[in-house]
Motif scaffolding. Structure first.
Motif, PDB file in Angstrom:
ATOM      1  N   ARG A 272       0.865  -1.177   0.000  1.00  0.00           N
ATOM      2  CA  ARG A 272       0.000   0.000   0.000  1.00  0.00           C
ATOM      3  C   ARG A 272       0.905   1.230   0.000  1.00  0.00           C
ATOM      4  N   SER A 273       0.289   2.351  -0.245  1.00  0.00           N
ATOM      5  CA  SER A 273       1.066   3.575  -0.386  1.00  0.00           C
ATOM      6  C   SER A 273       1.836   3.858   0.907  1.00  0.00           C
TER       7      SER A 273
ATOM      8  N   ALA B  92      -3.131  10.844   8.587  1.00  0.00           N
ATOM      9  CA  ALA B  92      -1.784  10.632   8.043  1.00  0.00           C
ATOM     10  C   ALA B  92      -1.249   9.256   8.420  1.00  0.00           C
ATOM     11  N   ASP B  93      -1.750   8.703   9.520  1.00  0.00           N
ATOM     12  CA  ASP B  93      -1.223   7.434  10.030  1.00  0.00           C
ATOM     13  C   ASP B  93      -2.405   6.513  10.344  1.00  0.00           C
ATOM     14  N   PRO B  94      -2.440   5.315   9.733  1.00  0.00           N
ATOM     15  CA  PRO B  94      -3.601   4.431   9.961  1.00  0.00           C
ATOM     16  C   PRO B  94      -3.828   4.078  11.432  1.00  0.00           C
ATOM     17  N   HIS B  95      -2.786   4.197  12.263  1.00  0.00           N
ATOM     18  CA  HIS B  95      -2.970   3.902  13.686  1.00  0.00           C
ATOM     19  C   HIS B  95      -4.007   4.820  14.327  1.00  0.00           C
ATOM     20  N   SER B 121      -9.553  -1.530  -2.443  1.00  0.00           N
ATOM     21  CA  SER B 121      -9.077  -0.290  -1.829  1.00  0.00           C
ATOM     22  C   SER B 121      -7.885   0.296  -2.578  1.00  0.00           C
ATOM     23  N   GLY B 122      -7.516  -0.304  -3.715  1.00  0.00           N
ATOM     24  CA  GLY B 122      -6.382   0.217  -4.474  1.00  0.00           C
ATOM     25  C   GLY B 122      -5.133   0.255  -3.611  1.00  0.00           C
ATOM     26  N   ASN B 126      -4.789   3.987   4.034  1.00  0.00           N
ATOM     27  CA  ASN B 126      -5.600   3.743   5.226  1.00  0.00           C
ATOM     28  C   ASN B 126      -6.609   2.612   5.076  1.00  0.00           C
ATOM     29  N   ARG B 127      -6.217   1.556   4.357  1.00  0.00           N
ATOM     30  CA  ARG B 127      -7.181   0.463   4.190  1.00  0.00           C
ATOM     31  C   ARG B 127      -7.509  -0.217   5.522  1.00  0.00           C
ATOM     32  N   ALA B 128      -6.751   0.101   6.564  1.00  0.00           N
ATOM     33  CA  ALA B 128      -7.026  -0.449   7.899  1.00  0.00           C
ATOM     34  C   ALA B 128      -8.460  -0.182   8.325  1.00  0.00           C
TER      35      ALA B 128
END
Lengths: 457, 199
Positions: A272-273, B92-95, B121-122, B126-128
């Protein structure tokens, strides 16, 4: 390594052995029900078998195609000849990223390579995130089943374990409560992790993607949070085309747990990016297996566990009695290929009933291969004296019909009067828990002739 | 010699007889009533499927859901339904998604034989959000259903980097004595909306 000795320990606790047997039969019954919902079930098995056979016969080409396509997606592809090289590669990637904490989703390959202890020695924390795997990890045990790692453990024992490690209430053993505790505990681990390691269920040659199947969502969380994903796979996991997955995904979960598909079937095509993705392709004896015609089809295995759930020996002896990474019928083929002397008892842990072959979603001829292993083990002179000598004696007897008939008639007369120690000893393991039947005075062939005569009249 | 060459040579040295790749023509199962089969399949895997007229109806159905009513942080990837209060693009951060209570996202199509929804989700960072949210709703066009997995893969191509997942029901486990528990690591509940009118 000695399966009979380990199995004997397992069945000492009769109630527990019975409970284990029933738990697995319950899963087998769910598999039957799921298979029966599809009229094309047998056709799917045939297609799956053909796809795997084809792939194995062109494996080098597909591996090259896969690695080129994966590289195009921005994946770093690594090749490992054996378990040691695999572990070194994983460690070097982790060191480059200064990784201290890892979350891992279920991967029998990393079990096979003993990755966890290797990394722990380097001071890296490895947390198995599949609930069953986390349970056995906290108990310092290997999984006893490839799909249901904690199938041998009772909920009361999980309760005690979680009380000790996760501070759950003493005596609490409700699965819902315990699962919630594990969810919260592992959430923290997911959020702290610097890297996620996953196994691979299928790798697609034409696209360079890998597919991972879970019910819990642990592979997804473990790869969506940290910026480093390492996927470890055996080289036999390849399928040529994405659409081949239509066949395998319809078979896998139905065969494993009776579900129509796992909750999450995740297709990773590159990182992922902002993240980095690595794939480690591992041989570790697989190319050698490919060269052995009798055992080649064991490379088709998709690790559903159906052969274990149905196996009368597995169900009654438990996964740990095999002392191999993969237990049960398929494990009893794979383990001796790795070390014949060490695992020579495993192909004998089988009644040749053939049930494993009947349920295998990719039509591996499991019981034929187990039989082939027995012959090979005998030829290599690995059998103990009691077994070879009794086999030789039996073979001599069967080749001399007159002697056979004579001894038979003597035996029938005197068996009932013989002292127990002559009938029930080491040479008669069958008599360990059983009484011999009452022996009729007339031989079968005599009874048969008599019956025919009466019948013909 | 590199390990790659070593492995490829070892394989090529073995002479497994070459066999052909089979066609996958079937016939494969098709259902008399595609929609009701899909609805039943989603229910069988522990989820819920509701067929609604339009996006507005999705919103009013959501408003009836206790887990939506009590959700404090809502992340929506389908702005036509609801706007939510967590802007995924600003994360900015998936967390930082760890406390999302409810997520609404679009699926591309559903599979009747197993209740799975294909979500793409490409390369989204942030696919989380699909897995970390406590509850999940997926919205798919009502006419985008296929009968079986073979038809599903006829629709899928992977021409570029990305992530796609079949989601079939909420996250679950049966690792403690084979007792099914919903809500392992991912979503504790899943609602799939089949929307008839999508512009």
């Amino acid at each position: 390594m000695n399966h009979p000795a380990q199995a004997a320990k397992f069945i000492e606790d009769e109630a527990r052995a019975h409970w284990h047997d029933e738990s697995l039969w319950f899963v087998r019954a769910k598999r039957d029900k799921a298979a029966q919902t599809l009229p094309e079930w047998e056709q799917l098995r045939e297609k799956a078998s053909q796809i795997k056979e084809h792939t194995v016969s062109h494996l080098a080409d597909y591996l090259e195609e896969f690695s080129e396509n994966a590289a195009k997606l921005g994946v770093h592809v690594h090749w490992a000849k054996d378990g040691d090289e695999h572990n070194e590669i994983v460690l070097s990637i982790l060191e480059k990223h200064s990784v201290k904490r890892i979350v891992k989703s279920k991967s029998m390959l990393t079990e096979e390579c003993h990755l966890n202890p290797y990394l722990e020695k380097q001071g890296i924390e490895v947390v198995d995130t599949d609930l069953g795997e986390r349970i056995v990890q906290l108990r310092n045990e290997p999984p006893s089943h490839i799909v249901l790692p904690a199938i041998h453990i009772k909920k009361e024992e999980v309760g005690e374990l979680f009380h000790e490690h996760l501070q759950t209430e003493a005596g609490a053993c409700d699965p819902e409560y315990l699962t919630e505790a594990a969810r919260n505990h592992l959430r923290e681990k997911f959020l702290q992790a610097d890297a996620g390691i996953t196994g691979v269920n299928f790798a697609i040659a034409e696209t360079g993607g890998v597919v991972v199947c879970t019910n819990e969502g642990n592979a997804d969380l473990g790869t969506a949070l940290p910026n480093l994903h390492i996927a470890c796979m055996g080289i036999e996991k390849l399928v040529p085309r994405a659409r081949d997955l239509g066949v395998f995904l319809r078979l896998l979960a139905r065969s494993a747990t009776g579900q129509p598909i796992t909750t999450y079937t995740s297709h990773f095509h590159g990182p992922r990016s902002g993240a980095e993705m690595h794939i480690v392709l591992v041989d570790n004896g697989r190319s050698n297996l490919l060269g052995q015609a009798a055992f080649r089809r064991s490379l088709s295995c998709i690790r559903c566990g159906a052969c274990m759930n149905t196996c009368p020996v597995y169900r009654r002896s438990g996964g740990h009695s095999y002392e191999a990474t993969v237990p049960g019928p398929i494990g009893s083929i794979l383990a001796p290929a790795r070390d014949t002397e060490k695992f020579y008892t495993l192909p004998h842990a089988c009644s040749l009933c053939g049930s494993c072959t009947d349920v295998c979603p990719v039509k591996i001829d499991l019981h034929h291969q187990l039989f082939a292993w027995r012959q090979k083990i005998a030829e290599q002179g690995l059998l103990p004296f009691v077994k070879t000598s009794s086999m030789q004696a039996t073979s001599f007897l069967f080749r001399h019909p007159k002697l056979y008939r004579f001894l038979g008639s003597v035996g029938r007369r005197i068996a009932a009067c013989l002292p127990r120690f002559l009938l029930y000893n080491k040479l008669n393991p069958w008599g360990k828990q059983r009484e011999l039947p009452i022996i009729p005075l007339e031989s079968f062939s005599k009874q048969y002739k008599k019956h025919r005569k009466d019948h013909d009249q | 010699m590199t390990s790659k060459d070593h492995i490829l040579n070892a394989i090529r040295k073995q002479s497994a007889p070459k066999t052909d790749l089979p066609n996958l023509e079937g016939p494969w199962i098709e259902y008399a009533n595609l929609k009701s089969q899909f609805v039943d399949s989603v229910a069988a895997v522990g989820g819920e499927c509701r067929s609604v007229k339009n996006f507005q109806a999705v919103k009013s159905e959501l408003d009836q859901l206790p887990v939506f009513q009590s959700a404090k942080k809502i992340c929506s990837l389908v702005s036509e339904v609801v706007s939510g209060n967590v802007e995924l693009n600003e994360i900015a951060d998936p967390h930082d998604l760890e406390d999302v209570d409810f997520a609404i996202a679009a699926g591309e199509f559903g599979v009747a034989e197993n209740g799975a929804v294909w979500v793409n989700s490409g390369t989204m960072q942030n696919r989380a959000v699909y897995f970390i949210s406590q509850h999940l709703a997926l919205v798919i066009p009502g006419n985008q259903l296929v009968h079986n997995m073979h038809q599903a893969y006829e629709r899928l191509v992977f021409p570029e980097p990305g992530f796609g997942v079949f989601i079939s029901g909420p996250s679950k486990t049966a690792d403690i004595e084979q007792s099914l528990v919903i809500g392992a690591h991912g979503a504790r509940s899943l609602v799939v909306f089949l929307v008839d009118e999508i512009d």
